[in-house]
Write a protein that holds these residues in place. Sequence first.
Motif, PDB file in Angstrom:
ATOM      1  N   UNK A  18      44.660  18.744 -12.320  1.00  0.00           N
ATOM      2  CA  UNK A  18      45.739  18.528 -11.587  1.00  0.00           C
ATOM      3  C   UNK A  18      45.264  17.830 -10.340  1.00  0.00           C
ATOM      4  N   UNK A  19      45.623  16.813  -9.779  1.00  0.00           N
ATOM      5  CA  UNK A  19      45.208  16.181  -8.742  1.00  0.00           C
ATOM      6  C   UNK A  19      46.472  16.019  -7.788  1.00  0.00           C
ATOM      7  N   UNK A  20      47.437  16.169  -7.894  1.00  0.00           N
ATOM      8  CA  UNK A  20      48.712  16.114  -6.878  1.00  0.00           C
ATOM      9  C   UNK A  20      49.473  17.564  -7.104  1.00  0.00           C
ATOM     10  N   UNK A  21      49.358  18.134  -5.811  1.00  0.00           N
ATOM     11  CA  UNK A  21      50.242  19.557  -5.975  1.00  0.00           C
ATOM     12  C   UNK A  21      51.070  19.543  -4.567  1.00  0.00           C
ATOM     13  N   UNK A  22      52.334  20.183  -4.929  1.00  0.00           N
ATOM     14  CA  UNK A  22      53.163  20.261  -3.920  1.00  0.00           C
ATOM     15  C   UNK A  22      53.384  21.813  -3.686  1.00  0.00           C
ATOM     16  N   UNK A  23      53.534  22.158  -2.364  1.00  0.00           N
ATOM     17  CA  UNK A  23      53.685  23.706  -1.834  1.00  0.00           C
ATOM     18  C   UNK A  23      54.828  23.374  -1.055  1.00  0.00           C
ATOM     19  N   UNK A  24      56.092  24.204  -1.403  1.00  0.00           N
ATOM     20  CA  UNK A  24      57.342  24.046  -0.650  1.00  0.00           C
ATOM     21  C   UNK A  24      57.595  25.708  -0.330  1.00  0.00           C
ATOM     22  N   UNK A  25      58.334  25.550   0.852  1.00  0.00           N
ATOM     23  CA  UNK A  25      58.922  26.951   1.264  1.00  0.00           C
ATOM     24  C   UNK A  25      60.090  27.348   0.470  1.00  0.00           C
ATOM     25  N   UNK A  26      60.083  28.723  -0.057  1.00  0.00           N
ATOM     26  CA  UNK A  26      61.087  29.281  -0.741  1.00  0.00           C
ATOM     27  C   UNK A  26      62.332  29.224   0.255  1.00  0.00           C
ATOM     28  N   UNK A  27      63.546  28.723  -0.228  1.00  0.00           N
ATOM     29  CA  UNK A  27      64.763  28.452   0.609  1.00  0.00           C
ATOM     30  C   UNK A  27      65.926  29.573   0.062  1.00  0.00           C
ATOM     31  N   UNK A  28      66.824  30.094   1.129  1.00  0.00           N
ATOM     32  CA  UNK A  28      67.890  30.616   0.722  1.00  0.00           C
ATOM     33  C   UNK A  28      68.880  29.858   0.264  1.00  0.00           C
ATOM     34  N   UNK A  29      68.841  29.483  -0.965  1.00  0.00           N
ATOM     35  CA  UNK A  29      69.732  28.429  -1.500  1.00  0.00           C
ATOM     36  C   UNK A  29      69.938  28.795  -3.104  1.00  0.00           C
ATOM     37  N   UNK A  30      71.141  28.694  -3.581  1.00  0.00           N
ATOM     38  CA  UNK A  30      71.230  29.184  -5.138  1.00  0.00           C
ATOM     39  C   UNK A  30      70.895  30.696  -5.134  1.00  0.00           C
ATOM     40  N   UNK A  31      70.390  31.129  -6.182  1.00  0.00           N
ATOM     41  CA  UNK A  31      69.917  32.383  -6.338  1.00  0.00           C
ATOM     42  C   UNK A  31      68.973  33.171  -5.247  1.00  0.00           C
ATOM     43  N   UNK A  32      68.435  32.176  -4.489  1.00  0.00           N
ATOM     44  CA  UNK A  32      67.455  32.520  -3.445  1.00  0.00           C
ATOM     45  C   UNK A  32      68.376  33.261  -2.432  1.00  0.00           C
ATOM     46  N   UNK A  33      69.680  33.069  -2.173  1.00  0.00           N
ATOM     47  CA  UNK A  33      70.460  33.967  -1.358  1.00  0.00           C
ATOM     48  C   UNK A  33      70.325  35.469  -1.679  1.00  0.00           C
ATOM     49  N   UNK A  34      70.111  35.765  -2.795  1.00  0.00           N
ATOM     50  CA  UNK A  34      69.901  37.263  -3.207  1.00  0.00           C
ATOM     51  C   UNK A  34      68.593  37.632  -3.053  1.00  0.00           C
ATOM     52  N   UNK A  35      67.702  36.865  -2.666  1.00  0.00           N
ATOM     53  CA  UNK A  35      66.313  37.464  -2.313  1.00  0.00           C
ATOM     54  C   UNK A  35      65.749  36.698  -1.035  1.00  0.00           C
ATOM     55  N   UNK A  36      66.494  36.906   0.132  1.00  0.00           N
ATOM     56  CA  UNK A  36      65.968  36.375   1.219  1.00  0.00           C
ATOM     57  C   UNK A  36      64.572  37.334   1.905  1.00  0.00           C
TER      58      UNK A  36
END
Length: 289
Positions: A119-137
């Motif tokens: 793999x030569x392209x990688x994305x690292x994104x921050x966990x967001x408080x959206x969708x089910x993420x609202x339950x796992x702040x």
Amino acid sequence: MVSIAVTGGEPLLREDIFDILECIVDNVIGLNLFTNGTLLTEDTVSRLKDLNPEKVMVSVDGMKETHQKIRGENTYDRTLKGITRLINDGIPVRSNTVVHSENVGELSDIIQVLVDLGVREMVFDQFMEAGRGREHGNLIPALEMGEKVSQQCRAFEEKTPQRIELKFTSEMQNTESSYSFCGVGTSMLTVTAYGDVVLCPVLSSPEHTAGNLKDESLESLWMNSPVFDPFRQCTPENMVCGTCPHVTECRGGCKARVLHYYNKVCMPDPWMCATRGQPWPEQPVPQST
């Protein structure tokens, strides 16, 4: 060129998914596919190769235990095997990793595994408080962690013989430099499974909905809906961070995250600021959802 990114849920679960993908390609539209990778059998990958996709994006959420805590049992090895099949068939692959408090310590190991796979392209994104993420702040990493993640990734990139490309946002980058990084409202929109035309997968609530394709054409909604106006009026030059040396590179970052932290469009993405070692102009305060 117009491109469509097909996502889900898991799009490969649809029995008619290749009818949909073939329709996209037959209309000379660039094809991108998001998948968890577990259903990338030899036959599936062979059929994908015939469609010549621009890119297949595969989620890798950590090392084996962490990944399977999110994706379920017996998913890690199947995902890596799917990535290997794609690469062996010459299909461009991008990995997507959502950085959260339980996998941030595994990033070096994750990158090593992906590099070893090819793999030569990688994305690292921050966990967001959206969708089910609202339950796992509790899983949201501190914004300050962004700089540490960036430093760790850059150090790995320098010592890797093959070129790898590390990014820090989950959206496909907008090629129109006059507007935001992701192109939301200016070169990109999202159509949900129910035909709603929304800003993006995260910005999909009623106030972010332009209308429904059952009632109005995509062209009409794109040209006339006011939900896109704030994004079309926000260029790097009139953003609060307009004088930042990185503004033409990041262009304000992820607008979903900007709205989450500031409830204003023309502000910088603080996670993007952190990955570049830049202070954010105002103290970000998460908005209630």
